[in-house]
Design an enzyme around this catalytic site. Sequence first.
Site, PDB file in Angstrom:
ATOM      1  N   ARG A  72      38.550  30.969  43.099  1.00 60.84           N
ATOM      2  CA  ARG A  72      39.676  31.716  42.541  1.00 60.84           C
ATOM      3  C   ARG A  72      40.963  31.463  43.331  1.00 60.84           C
ATOM      4  NH1 ARG A  72      41.050  37.929  42.030  1.00 60.84           N
ATOM      5  NH2 ARG A  72      42.077  37.863  40.002  1.00 60.84           N
ATOM      6  N   HIS A  76      44.506  30.386  41.821  1.00 58.80           N
ATOM      7  CA  HIS A  76      45.734  31.162  41.997  1.00 58.80           C
ATOM      8  C   HIS A  76      46.803  30.366  42.729  1.00 58.80           C
ATOM      9  CE1 HIS A  76      44.356  35.557  41.104  1.00 58.80           C
ATOM     10  NE2 HIS A  76      43.841  34.679  40.271  1.00 58.80           N
ATOM     11  N   ASP A  77      46.377  29.502  43.643  1.00 60.08           N
ATOM     12  CA  ASP A  77      47.351  28.655  44.330  1.00 60.08           C
ATOM     13  C   ASP A  77      48.027  27.718  43.322  1.00 60.08           C
ATOM     14  OD1 ASP A  77      48.782  27.504  46.449  1.00 60.08           O
ATOM     15  OD2 ASP A  77      47.307  25.881  46.647  1.00 60.08           O
ATOM     16  N   GLY A  82      52.287  25.222  41.188  1.00 62.92           N
ATOM     17  CA  GLY A  82      51.495  24.036  41.540  1.00 62.92           C
ATOM     18  C   GLY A  82      50.619  24.245  42.763  1.00 62.92           C
ATOM     19  N   ASP A  84      50.061  24.091  46.074  1.00 56.19           N
ATOM     20  CA  ASP A  84      50.909  23.815  47.232  1.00 56.19           C
ATOM     21  C   ASP A  84      50.562  24.659  48.446  1.00 56.19           C
ATOM     22  OD1 ASP A  84      51.665  26.256  46.310  1.00 56.19           O
ATOM     23  OD2 ASP A  84      53.810  25.860  46.259  1.00 56.19           O
ATOM     24  N   SER A  86      50.605  27.729  48.820  1.00 56.43           N
ATOM     25  CA  SER A  86      51.483  28.883  49.038  1.00 56.43           C
ATOM     26  C   SER A  86      50.728  30.221  49.007  1.00 56.43           C
ATOM     27  CB  SER A  86      52.607  28.906  48.007  1.00 56.43           C
ATOM     28  OG  SER A  86      52.066  28.889  46.702  1.00 56.43           O
ATOM     29  N   ASN A 104      46.080  39.409  43.748  1.00 51.90           N
ATOM     30  CA  ASN A 104      45.360  38.854  44.876  1.00 51.90           C
ATOM     31  C   ASN A 104      44.069  39.628  45.157  1.00 51.90           C
ATOM     32  OD1 ASN A 104      44.736  38.109  47.586  1.00 51.90           O
ATOM     33  ND2 ASN A 104      46.209  39.568  48.367  1.00 51.90           N
ATOM     34  N   PRO A 171      47.703  34.341  34.586  1.00 51.03           N
ATOM     35  CA  PRO A 171      47.329  34.940  33.307  1.00 51.03           C
ATOM     36  C   PRO A 171      46.845  36.374  33.515  1.00 51.03           C
ATOM     37  CG  PRO A 171      45.661  33.375  34.018  1.00 51.03           C
ATOM     38  CD  PRO A 171      46.795  33.270  34.993  1.00 51.03           C
ATOM     39  N   HIS A 201      33.996  32.793  36.036  1.00 51.23           N
ATOM     40  CA  HIS A 201      33.742  34.236  36.059  1.00 51.23           C
ATOM     41  C   HIS A 201      32.262  34.587  35.994  1.00 51.23           C
ATOM     42  CE1 HIS A 201      38.042  34.479  34.419  1.00 51.23           C
ATOM     43  NE2 HIS A 201      38.048  34.699  35.718  1.00 51.23           N
ATOM     44  N   THR A 202      31.435  33.578  35.763  1.00 58.67           N
ATOM     45  CA  THR A 202      29.993  33.858  35.726  1.00 58.67           C
ATOM     46  C   THR A 202      29.259  32.990  36.739  1.00 58.67           C
ATOM     47  OG1 THR A 202      29.805  32.328  33.865  1.00 58.67           O
ATOM     48  CG2 THR A 202      29.933  34.665  33.330  1.00 58.67           C
TER      49      THR A 202
HETATM   50  C1  HEM Z   1      41.732  32.555  31.762  1.00 58.61           C
HETATM   51  C2  HEM Z   1      42.522  33.405  32.415  1.00 58.61           C
HETATM   52  C3  HEM Z   1      42.029  34.235  33.555  1.00 58.61           C
HETATM   53  C4  HEM Z   1      42.161  35.570  33.686  1.00 58.61           C
HETATM   54  C5  HEM Z   1      42.898  36.498  32.754  1.00 58.61           C
HETATM   55  C6  HEM Z   1      41.478  35.937  34.899  1.00 58.61           C
HETATM   56  C7  HEM Z   1      41.394  37.225  35.391  1.00 58.61           C
HETATM   57  C8  HEM Z   1      40.541  37.630  36.381  1.00 58.61           C
HETATM   58  C9  HEM Z   1      40.350  38.991  36.826  1.00 58.61           C
HETATM   59  C10 HEM Z   1      41.094  40.193  36.280  1.00 58.61           C
HETATM   60  C11 HEM Z   1      39.419  38.977  37.801  1.00 58.61           C
HETATM   61  C12 HEM Z   1      38.878  40.194  38.564  1.00 58.61           C
HETATM   62  C13 HEM Z   1      39.569  40.381  39.865  1.00 58.61           C
HETATM   63  C14 HEM Z   1      38.986  41.547  40.630  1.00 58.61           C
HETATM   64  O1  HEM Z   1      37.927  42.050  40.275  1.00 58.61           O
HETATM   65  O2  HEM Z   1      39.600  41.936  41.600  1.00 58.61           O
HETATM   66  C15 HEM Z   1      39.012  37.622  37.992  1.00 58.61           C
HETATM   67  C16 HEM Z   1      38.071  37.208  38.888  1.00 58.61           C
HETATM   68  C17 HEM Z   1      37.755  35.876  39.117  1.00 58.61           C
HETATM   69  N1  HEM Z   1      38.381  34.788  38.570  1.00 58.61           N
HETATM   70 FE1  HEM Z   1      39.623  34.802  36.993  1.00 58.61          FE
HETATM   71  N2  HEM Z   1      40.946  34.828  35.477  1.00 58.61           N
HETATM   72  C18 HEM Z   1      41.267  33.752  34.689  1.00 58.61           C
HETATM   73  C19 HEM Z   1      40.965  32.434  34.920  1.00 58.61           C
HETATM   74  C20 HEM Z   1      40.246  31.988  36.011  1.00 58.61           C
HETATM   75  C21 HEM Z   1      40.066  30.602  36.375  1.00 58.61           C
HETATM   76  C22 HEM Z   1      40.681  29.410  35.632  1.00 58.61           C
HETATM   77  C23 HEM Z   1      39.292  30.581  37.486  1.00 58.61           C
HETATM   78  C24 HEM Z   1      38.816  29.406  38.312  1.00 58.61           C
HETATM   79  C25 HEM Z   1      38.459  28.239  37.809  1.00 58.61           C
HETATM   80  C26 HEM Z   1      38.969  31.958  37.808  1.00 58.61           C
HETATM   81  C27 HEM Z   1      38.156  32.356  38.833  1.00 58.61           C
HETATM   82  C28 HEM Z   1      37.808  33.669  39.082  1.00 58.61           C
HETATM   83  C29 HEM Z   1      36.746  34.036  40.012  1.00 58.61           C
HETATM   84  C30 HEM Z   1      35.848  33.086  40.793  1.00 58.61           C
HETATM   85  C31 HEM Z   1      36.720  35.427  40.026  1.00 58.61           C
HETATM   86  C32 HEM Z   1      35.795  36.312  40.854  1.00 58.61           C
HETATM   87  C33 HEM Z   1      36.371  36.517  42.220  1.00 58.61           C
HETATM   88  C34 HEM Z   1      35.405  37.182  43.183  1.00 58.61           C
HETATM   89  O3  HEM Z   1      34.375  37.725  42.792  1.00 58.61           O
HETATM   90  O4  HEM Z   1      35.691  37.133  44.393  1.00 58.61           O
HETATM   91  N3  HEM Z   1      39.593  32.778  36.911  1.00 58.61           N
HETATM   92  N4  HEM Z   1      39.721  36.815  37.115  1.00 58.61           N
HETATM   93  C1  LIG Z   2      45.736  40.167  49.772  1.00 55.77           C
HETATM   94  O1  LIG Z   2      44.870  39.466  50.629  1.00 55.77           O
HETATM   95  C2  LIG Z   2      45.025  39.744  51.984  1.00 55.77           C
HETATM   96  C3  LIG Z   2      44.068  38.868  52.769  1.00 55.77           C
HETATM   97  O2  LIG Z   2      42.736  39.052  52.353  1.00 55.77           O
HETATM   98  C4  LIG Z   2      44.790  41.222  52.259  1.00 55.77           C
HETATM   99  O3  LIG Z   2      44.979  41.517  53.620  1.00 55.77           O
HETATM  100  C5  LIG Z   2      45.744  42.014  51.418  1.00 55.77           C
HETATM  101  O4  LIG Z   2      45.517  43.392  51.578  1.00 55.77           O
HETATM  102  C6  LIG Z   2      45.599  41.649  49.956  1.00 55.77           C
HETATM  103  N1  LIG Z   2      46.562  42.346  49.134  1.00 55.77           N
HETATM  104  C7  LIG Z   2      46.193  43.082  48.117  1.00 55.77           C
HETATM  105  C8  LIG Z   2      47.313  43.740  47.367  1.00 55.77           C
HETATM  106  O5  LIG Z   2      45.046  43.222  47.780  1.00 55.77           O
END
Ligand code: HEM
Ligand SMILES: *[C@@H]1O[C@H](CO)[C@@H](O)[C@H](O)[C@H]1NC(C)=O
Length: 214
Positions: A72, A76-77, A82, A84, A86, A104, A171, A201-202
């Site tokens: 993720r 997000h980067d 792009g 980078d 950041s 984040n 997004p 996401h899975t």
């Molecule tokens: C299609 C548009 C996308 C939307 C609207 C979206 C939105 C979200 C949201 C709302 C979460 C939950 C965050 C949380 O629970 O704090 C999430 C988690 C996640 N997203 Fe997306 N996402 C998108 C695309 C992607 C893409 C393209 C990737 C990577 C290829 C990605 C990778 C992930 C991963 C791995 C998680 C789980 C993070 C974790 O468990 O630590 N997402 N996403």
């Molecule tokens: C963003 O990530 C940093 C590093 O994990 C964390 O310290 C910070 O609290 C996070 N910010 C938010 C809004 O979750």
Amino acid sequence: MVYKSSMKKVMASLLTVFLLIEVISCGFGFGGNNGLNMNYYLMRCPFAESVVKNIVNRALQNDPTPAAGLIRMHFHDCFVEGCDGSILIDSTKDNTAEKDSPANLSLKGYEIIDEIKEELERQCPGVVSCADVLAMAARDAVFFAGGPVYDISNGRKDGRRSKIQDTINLPSPTFNASELIRQFGKRGFSAQEMVALSGAHTLEWQGVLLSRTD
Ligand code: HEM
Ligand SMILES: *[C@@H]1O[C@H](CO)[C@@H](O)[C@H](O)[C@H]1NC(C)=O
Ligand SMILES: *[C@@H]1O[C@H](CO)[C@@H](O)[C@H](O)[C@H]1NC(C)=O
């Protein structure tokens, strides 16, 4: 004069050849896409790829959950200005960085990236960009979680701009399908690629869901 003008001609034709090669290689996706290439660190920092892979594997064997975070983080980067690096920049008293955006939430694995960067700085100071580290680490996390092996081009440059307001370009979970297709389309992805990427996401490991998407 003759010398000068023939030099000019040589330079002009070299430039043409060079531009042609660039256009061809970019157009066909091999060689230097925007200056990136597959073996970028081969001579510059020969063990870069294996350093990243070893540290990612060791960390994830210990705790697999940041695999999702690393993937993720790369997304997000890249989606904000792009790929980078950041997303790694810390906020200062005058600037709130991307990393402190609500988007984040649940980005995980910063400590793994730091460990990799530290080791790379020991081996090849100032050579491997943070953006490349993120891209390689995400790739290795995909493989760790049972995904495919894929080669990536390297040579990304790190940016200095990291502003919370730019994360508005990520997004939103409230986007409908057409909006998602449009947002990914703006960055050169097809609808099919957007759906495939959403497979992140899975992410599972040994039957347990790693991705938290609540
Ligand atoms: C299609 C548009 C996308 C939307 C609207 C979206 C939105 C979200 C949201 C709302 C979460 C939950 C965050 C949380 O629970 O704090 C999430 C988690 C996640 N997203 Fe997306 N996402 C998108 C695309 C992607 C893409 C393209 C990737 C990577 C290829 C990605 C990778 C992930 C991963 C791995 C998680 C789980 C993070 C974790 O468990 O630590 N997402 N996403
Ligand atoms: C963003 O990530 C940093 C590093 O994990 C964390 O310290 C910070 O609290 C996070 N910010 C938010 C809004 O979750
Ligand atoms: C999707 O969202 C966009 C932007 O909010 C809106 O203009 C559009 O009508 C929506 N499309 C559908 C099919 O709901």
